[in-house]
Design a protein around this motif. Structure first.
Motif, PDB file in Angstrom:
ATOM      1  N   HIS A  45       0.843  -1.192   0.000  1.00 22.58           N
ATOM      2  CA  HIS A  45       0.000   0.000   0.000  1.00 22.58           C
ATOM      3  C   HIS A  45       0.880   1.243   0.000  1.00 22.58           C
ATOM      4  O   HIS A  45       1.469   1.588   1.010  1.00 22.58           O
ATOM      5  CB  HIS A  45      -0.937   0.006   1.204  1.00 22.58           C
ATOM      6  CG  HIS A  45      -1.988  -1.034   1.115  1.00 22.58           C
ATOM      7  ND1 HIS A  45      -3.315  -0.733   0.980  1.00 22.58           N
ATOM      8  CD2 HIS A  45      -1.911  -2.386   1.106  1.00 22.58           C
ATOM      9  CE1 HIS A  45      -4.007  -1.843   0.906  1.00 22.58           C
ATOM     10  NE2 HIS A  45      -3.172  -2.862   0.983  1.00 22.58           N
ATOM     11  N   PHE A  46       0.953   1.890  -1.134  1.00 21.10           N
ATOM     12  CA  PHE A  46       1.762   3.100  -1.277  1.00 21.10           C
ATOM     13  C   PHE A  46       1.017   4.280  -0.676  1.00 21.10           C
ATOM     14  O   PHE A  46      -0.209   4.306  -0.634  1.00 21.10           O
ATOM     15  CB  PHE A  46       2.034   3.355  -2.763  1.00 21.10           C
ATOM     16  CG  PHE A  46       2.905   2.311  -3.388  1.00 21.10           C
ATOM     17  CD1 PHE A  46       4.281   2.476  -3.452  1.00 21.10           C
ATOM     18  CD2 PHE A  46       2.353   1.147  -3.912  1.00 21.10           C
ATOM     19  CE1 PHE A  46       5.092   1.508  -4.026  1.00 21.10           C
ATOM     20  CE2 PHE A  46       3.152   0.173  -4.491  1.00 21.10           C
ATOM     21  CZ  PHE A  46       4.517   0.352  -4.545  1.00 21.10           C
ATOM     22  N   GLU A  47       1.772   5.278  -0.255  1.00 22.78           N
ATOM     23  CA  GLU A  47       1.148   6.472   0.305  1.00 22.78           C
ATOM     24  C   GLU A  47       0.482   7.302  -0.790  1.00 22.78           C
ATOM     25  O   GLU A  47      -0.468   8.037  -0.529  1.00 22.78           O
ATOM     26  CB  GLU A  47       2.188   7.308   1.062  1.00 22.78           C
ATOM     27  CG  GLU A  47       1.562   8.309   1.969  1.00 22.78           C
ATOM     28  CD  GLU A  47       2.513   8.848   3.013  1.00 22.78           C
ATOM     29  OE1 GLU A  47       2.088   9.765   3.727  1.00 22.78           O
ATOM     30  OE2 GLU A  47       3.655   8.386   3.119  1.00 22.78           O
ATOM     31  N   LEU A  48       0.985   7.161  -2.018  1.00 22.35           N
ATOM     32  CA  LEU A  48       0.444   7.912  -3.145  1.00 22.35           C
ATOM     33  C   LEU A  48       0.638   7.109  -4.420  1.00 22.35           C
ATOM     34  O   LEU A  48       1.655   6.429  -4.580  1.00 22.35           O
ATOM     35  CB  LEU A  48       1.181   9.258  -3.269  1.00 22.35           C
ATOM     36  CG  LEU A  48       0.878  10.126  -4.480  1.00 22.35           C
ATOM     37  CD1 LEU A  48      -0.575  10.597  -4.465  1.00 22.35           C
ATOM     38  CD2 LEU A  48       1.821  11.317  -4.522  1.00 22.35           C
ATOM     39  N   VAL A  49      -0.349   7.202  -5.329  1.00 23.49           N
ATOM     40  CA  VAL A  49      -0.253   6.589  -6.656  1.00 23.49           C
ATOM     41  C   VAL A  49      -0.422   7.698  -7.683  1.00 23.49           C
ATOM     42  O   VAL A  49      -1.355   8.496  -7.590  1.00 23.49           O
ATOM     43  CB  VAL A  49      -1.354   5.526  -6.876  1.00 23.49           C
ATOM     44  CG1 VAL A  49      -1.214   4.895  -8.256  1.00 23.49           C
ATOM     45  CG2 VAL A  49      -1.312   4.466  -5.791  1.00 23.49           C
ATOM     46  N   MET A  50       0.478   7.742  -8.659  1.00 30.40           N
ATOM     47  CA  MET A  50       0.374   8.698  -9.760  1.00 30.40           C
ATOM     48  C   MET A  50       0.148   7.891 -11.034  1.00 30.40           C
ATOM     49  O   MET A  50       0.981   7.072 -11.401  1.00 30.40           O
ATOM     50  CB  MET A  50       1.631   9.564  -9.835  1.00 30.40           C
ATOM     51  CG  MET A  50       1.832  10.356  -8.543  1.00 30.40           C
ATOM     52  SD  MET A  50       3.196  11.515  -8.592  1.00 30.40           S
ATOM     53  CE  MET A  50       2.442  12.822  -9.567  1.00 30.40           C
ATOM     54  N   VAL A  51      -1.014   8.105 -11.672  1.00 21.86           N
ATOM     55  CA  VAL A  51      -1.450   7.282 -12.804  1.00 21.86           C
ATOM     56  C   VAL A  51      -1.579   8.133 -14.063  1.00 21.86           C
ATOM     57  O   VAL A  51      -2.298   9.135 -14.069  1.00 21.86           O
ATOM     58  CB  VAL A  51      -2.821   6.638 -12.503  1.00 21.86           C
ATOM     59  CG1 VAL A  51      -3.296   5.797 -13.682  1.00 21.86           C
ATOM     60  CG2 VAL A  51      -2.786   5.818 -11.245  1.00 21.86           C
ATOM     61  N   SER A 119      -3.529  13.024   3.285  1.00 20.50           N
ATOM     62  CA  SER A 119      -3.238  11.647   3.667  1.00 20.50           C
ATOM     63  C   SER A 119      -2.775  11.548   5.107  1.00 20.50           C
ATOM     64  O   SER A 119      -3.097  10.593   5.812  1.00 20.50           O
ATOM     65  CB  SER A 119      -2.182  11.067   2.724  1.00 20.50           C
ATOM     66  OG  SER A 119      -1.843   9.762   3.082  1.00 20.50           O
ATOM     67  N   ARG A 120      -2.045  12.513   5.540  1.00 19.73           N
ATOM     68  CA  ARG A 120      -1.485  12.494   6.899  1.00 19.73           C
ATOM     69  C   ARG A 120      -2.372  13.189   7.920  1.00 19.73           C
ATOM     70  O   ARG A 120      -1.971  13.387   9.054  1.00 19.73           O
ATOM     71  CB  ARG A 120      -0.087  13.124   6.869  1.00 19.73           C
ATOM     72  CG  ARG A 120       0.875  12.277   6.065  1.00 19.73           C
ATOM     73  CD  ARG A 120       2.184  12.920   5.881  1.00 19.73           C
ATOM     74  NE  ARG A 120       3.065  12.013   5.103  1.00 19.73           N
ATOM     75  CZ  ARG A 120       4.185  12.389   4.541  1.00 19.73           C
ATOM     76  NH1 ARG A 120       4.601  13.629   4.644  1.00 19.73           N
ATOM     77  NH2 ARG A 120       4.902  11.525   3.879  1.00 19.73           N
ATOM     78  N   GLY A 121      -3.570  13.599   7.483  1.00 20.08           N
ATOM     79  CA  GLY A 121      -4.544  14.140   8.416  1.00 20.08           C
ATOM     80  C   GLY A 121      -4.386  15.593   8.747  1.00 20.08           C
ATOM     81  O   GLY A 121      -4.972  16.085   9.717  1.00 20.08           O
ATOM     82  N   TRP A 122      -3.657  16.342   7.942  1.00 19.69           N
ATOM     83  CA  TRP A 122      -3.500  17.772   8.192  1.00 19.69           C
ATOM     84  C   TRP A 122      -4.818  18.456   7.915  1.00 19.69           C
ATOM     85  O   TRP A 122      -5.443  18.234   6.876  1.00 19.69           O
ATOM     86  CB  TRP A 122      -2.397  18.333   7.300  1.00 19.69           C
ATOM     87  CG  TRP A 122      -2.041  19.751   7.607  1.00 19.69           C
ATOM     88  CD1 TRP A 122      -1.393  20.220   8.708  1.00 19.69           C
ATOM     89  CD2 TRP A 122      -2.277  20.892   6.787  1.00 19.69           C
ATOM     90  NE1 TRP A 122      -1.223  21.568   8.637  1.00 19.69           N
ATOM     91  CE2 TRP A 122      -1.766  22.008   7.460  1.00 19.69           C
ATOM     92  CE3 TRP A 122      -2.904  21.064   5.559  1.00 19.69           C
ATOM     93  CZ2 TRP A 122      -1.833  23.298   6.944  1.00 19.69           C
ATOM     94  CZ3 TRP A 122      -2.970  22.350   5.045  1.00 19.69           C
ATOM     95  CH2 TRP A 122      -2.443  23.445   5.728  1.00 19.69           C
ATOM     96  N   GLU A 123      -5.268  19.314   8.813  1.00 22.95           N
ATOM     97  CA  GLU A 123      -6.606  19.880   8.712  1.00 22.95           C
ATOM     98  C   GLU A 123      -6.658  21.267   8.093  1.00 22.95           C
ATOM     99  O   GLU A 123      -7.722  21.840   7.957  1.00 22.95           O
ATOM    100  CB  GLU A 123      -7.244  19.939  10.114  1.00 22.95           C
ATOM    101  CG  GLU A 123      -7.455  18.587  10.732  1.00 22.95           C
ATOM    102  CD  GLU A 123      -8.410  17.705   9.962  1.00 22.95           C
ATOM    103  OE1 GLU A 123      -9.345  18.231   9.325  1.00 22.95           O
ATOM    104  OE2 GLU A 123      -8.242  16.474   9.974  1.00 22.95           O
TER     105      GLU A 123
END
Length: 127
Positions: A45-51, A119-123
């Protein structure tokens, strides 16, 4: 260090993008098509996918949809050098952000940064 999966059939594009990501402190892994990209994501599970949306075989839009459907927490940035309507459709299928090709370093930095903050929950606000 965040691990990013780049799914793009163009080797030069993969190399260029991985260099931009390395400059931002990210490590990249690669897939040349949608099927192998989905399999890679299932294994790790990658933190980000670029497609890239212009993939051979399974389209980038279908790849995005399958990853997001199977893994609702997946973070995807869709990329295309062809039609703007494809980028809109990719967002409808679950992409968090989109980038037009040719990629501009500043745009990559902004999009990746925004997705990583989410992704890291920054608000705070996302630009």
């Amino acid at each position: 260090m965040a691990h990013v999966l780049i799914i793009d059939d163009d080797e030069d594009a993969r190399i260029t993008l991985s260099g931009l990501l390395a400059d931002l402190g990210y490590e990249a892994a690669f897939a040349k098509d949608g099927e192998s990209g989905i399999e890679s994501y299932r294994r790790e599970h990658f933190e980000l996918v670029m497609v890239d949306l212009g993939l051979p075989g399974k389209s980038g839009i279908q790849t995005t949809k399958e990853i997001v459907t199977e893994f609702p927490d997946a973070r995807v940035i869709a990329m295309s050098g062809t039609h703007a309507d494809e980028l809109v459709r990719a967002k409808e299928e679950g992409a968090f952000a989109t980038l037009a090709k040719p990629l501009q370093p500043e745009a990559v930095e902004e999009a990746v940064g925004a997705v990583m903050r989410i992704s890291r929950g920054w608000e705070g606000p996302v630009i």
